[in-house]
Design an enzyme around this catalytic site. Sequence first.
Site, PDB file in Angstrom:
ATOM      1  N   LYS A  10       0.850  -1.208   0.000  1.00 47.58           N
ATOM      2  CA  LYS A  10       0.000   0.000   0.000  1.00 47.58           C
ATOM      3  C   LYS A  10       0.878   1.248   0.000  1.00 47.58           C
ATOM      4  O   LYS A  10       2.064   1.194   0.365  1.00 47.58           O
ATOM      5  CB  LYS A  10      -0.924   0.029   1.218  1.00 47.58           C
ATOM      6  CG  LYS A  10      -0.224   0.086   2.590  1.00 47.58           C
ATOM      7  CD  LYS A  10       0.160   1.456   3.087  1.00 47.58           C
ATOM      8  CE  LYS A  10       0.891   1.427   4.414  1.00 47.58           C
ATOM      9  NZ  LYS A  10       1.655   2.629   4.743  1.00 47.58           N
ATOM     10  N   PRO A  94      10.647  -4.254  -0.706  1.00 51.78           N
ATOM     11  CA  PRO A  94      11.720  -3.853   0.207  1.00 51.78           C
ATOM     12  C   PRO A  94      11.265  -4.029   1.654  1.00 51.78           C
ATOM     13  O   PRO A  94      10.090  -3.816   1.964  1.00 51.78           O
ATOM     14  CB  PRO A  94      11.950  -2.381  -0.119  1.00 51.78           C
ATOM     15  CG  PRO A  94      10.876  -1.966  -1.042  1.00 51.78           C
ATOM     16  CD  PRO A  94      10.157  -3.165  -1.545  1.00 51.78           C
ATOM     17  N   LEU A  99       5.532   0.742   2.836  1.00 48.26           N
ATOM     18  CA  LEU A  99       4.665   0.003   1.921  1.00 48.26           C
ATOM     19  C   LEU A  99       3.753  -0.970   2.661  1.00 48.26           C
ATOM     20  O   LEU A  99       2.952  -1.670   2.042  1.00 48.26           O
ATOM     21  CB  LEU A  99       5.505  -0.782   0.900  1.00 48.26           C
ATOM     22  CG  LEU A  99       6.256   0.047  -0.144  1.00 48.26           C
ATOM     23  CD1 LEU A  99       7.159  -0.838  -0.984  1.00 48.26           C
ATOM     24  CD2 LEU A  99       5.288   0.801  -1.050  1.00 48.26           C
ATOM     25  N   GLY A 100       3.914  -1.059   3.968  1.00 48.59           N
ATOM     26  CA  GLY A 100       3.075  -1.971   4.759  1.00 48.59           C
ATOM     27  C   GLY A 100       3.351  -3.439   4.463  1.00 48.59           C
ATOM     28  O   GLY A 100       2.470  -4.285   4.637  1.00 48.59           O
ATOM     29  N   SER A 103       2.712  -5.971   7.290  1.00 49.87           N
ATOM     30  CA  SER A 103       1.278  -6.007   7.599  1.00 49.87           C
ATOM     31  C   SER A 103       0.530  -6.777   6.509  1.00 49.87           C
ATOM     32  O   SER A 103      -0.334  -7.612   6.796  1.00 49.87           O
ATOM     33  CB  SER A 103       0.717  -4.591   7.686  1.00 49.87           C
ATOM     34  OG  SER A 103       1.433  -3.836   8.635  1.00 49.87           O
ATOM     35  N   ASP A 136      -1.742  -1.177  10.691  1.00 56.48           N
ATOM     36  CA  ASP A 136      -1.760  -1.165   9.221  1.00 56.48           C
ATOM     37  C   ASP A 136      -2.283  -2.457   8.603  1.00 56.48           C
ATOM     38  O   ASP A 136      -2.154  -2.646   7.399  1.00 56.48           O
ATOM     39  CB  ASP A 136      -0.321  -0.980   8.708  1.00 56.48           C
ATOM     40  CG  ASP A 136       0.029   0.474   8.494  1.00 56.48           C
ATOM     41  OD1 ASP A 136      -0.818   1.333   8.797  1.00 56.48           O
ATOM     42  OD2 ASP A 136       1.148   0.727   8.023  1.00 56.48           O
TER      43      ASP A 136
HETATM   44  O1  C5P Z   1       0.341  -0.646  15.288  1.00 57.84           O
HETATM   45  P1  C5P Z   1       1.748  -0.704  14.796  1.00 57.84           P
HETATM   46  O2  C5P Z   1       2.485  -1.925  15.241  1.00 57.84           O
HETATM   47  O3  C5P Z   1       1.868  -0.461  13.344  1.00 57.84           O
HETATM   48  O4  C5P Z   1       2.508   0.549  15.492  1.00 57.84           O
HETATM   49  C1  C5P Z   1       3.885   0.616  15.648  1.00 57.84           C
HETATM   50  C2  C5P Z   1       4.200   1.735  16.632  1.00 57.84           C
HETATM   51  O5  C5P Z   1       3.970   3.008  16.025  1.00 57.84           O
HETATM   52  C3  C5P Z   1       3.351   1.728  17.885  1.00 57.84           C
HETATM   53  O6  C5P Z   1       3.922   0.959  18.908  1.00 57.84           O
HETATM   54  C4  C5P Z   1       3.315   3.212  18.281  1.00 57.84           C
HETATM   55  O7  C5P Z   1       4.492   3.548  18.977  1.00 57.84           O
HETATM   56  C5  C5P Z   1       3.369   3.917  16.935  1.00 57.84           C
HETATM   57  N1  C5P Z   1       2.033   4.294  16.445  1.00 57.84           N
HETATM   58  C6  C5P Z   1       1.411   5.425  16.979  1.00 57.84           C
HETATM   59  N2  C5P Z   1       0.184   5.796  16.479  1.00 57.84           N
HETATM   60  C7  C5P Z   1      -0.405   5.087  15.495  1.00 57.84           C
HETATM   61  C8  C5P Z   1       0.211   3.941  14.951  1.00 57.84           C
HETATM   62  C9  C5P Z   1       1.437   3.575  15.460  1.00 57.84           C
HETATM   63  O8  C5P Z   1       1.937   6.100  17.860  1.00 57.84           O
HETATM   64  N3  C5P Z   1      -1.580   5.497  15.032  1.00 57.84           N
END
Ligand code: C5P
Length: 326
Positions: A10, A94, A99-100, A103, A136
């Site tokens: 994405k 990569p 690019l997610g 996820s 994501d």
């Molecule tokens: O949910 P995900 O694992 O992608 O998030 C990685 C880190 O990015 C989280 O631990 C948090 O520190 C930060 N984050 C955030 N706000 C978001 C998404 C992620 O602060 N909306």
Amino acid sequence: MPVTVRSFAKINLGLRIGPRRPDGFHQLLTIYQTIGLHDRISVGVGRGTGIEIRCSNPNVPTDQSNTCFRIVRLALDALKIKTRVVIDIEKRLPVQGGLGGASANAVATLLALERALKKSLPAAERLRIAAEVGSDLPLFLTGGAVLGLGRGEQVYPLPDFPATACVIITPQVGVSTPKAFAAWDRQSDQKPDRKSARKLTLPASSDRMVELGRELSSQLSESYSGAPFRRGRRENPLFELVRTGIQNDFEQVVFPEYPELSEVKHALERAGAKYASLSGSGSTVYGLFASKAAARLAAAKLRKQGWAAEATSTLTRRQYWSRIWV
Ligand code: C5P
């Protein structure tokens, strides 16, 4: 027989960061858009127990920190099934962010696992599990153009934009997402206008997010209530949208830290991109182009300049779901 799926990437068409919530996550407003670049994931089930991940790329963890491992564990618990699961990840995207990829791999694993087991989770349960593994993930259960709210995990399918040519560049720079959020918070605290906005309003109603929400909804309602888009007749509504000035807030903190990424954005613009932006917290930068030929030409030119550029196209929801099964 293992089940193989394409795990599409994405990009973010605009991303606005709101206040930090009591749970530590930030409120987000973004449009996710799936694109044609992908990994391949094969999932096999068999006698016994345990989850094994195989990947020839040494940068991909094969232990329980891998998002694929985590989603399989949650799915097996929810389905109340004990089995052995083997996941093969053919990495083409990569590993650096934006690019997610990780996820998308997890969601692709979930879909392949369900098919391999000939069992399916209720859609709401699938979304809950995906959101538990990461913010994501849920977008990949929708595909196409997706509105992302909350911490990014609340997803709403948007009317699709036409498939649009794009060029993706992911420099070998590891941008840490939590650090980028922390840098954003530091910057916000130094800007009195943002500070007062954060103090005055509830986390659910950051002024800047409301403002982007208004821009997006007015733009989208105009795009979709007008004459239907036909190539050559009316401008691609995606270009109309990006012209409204949507931005990725992460650029403000990531570009000063990694000037190379800002250079990539300018190189894409010079190569003819109608719009170029950082995706997520980077390091991926993408450019949208008027035609496939223009994107291919630009990618070739950028590769000559030393950037690892790849031409691809955005995927509508229908394309995403019709191409997912190999
Ligand atoms: O949910 P995900 O694992 O992608 O998030 C990685 C880190 O990015 C989280 O631990 C948090 O520190 C930060 N984050 C955030 N706000 C978001 C998404 C992620 O602060 N909306």
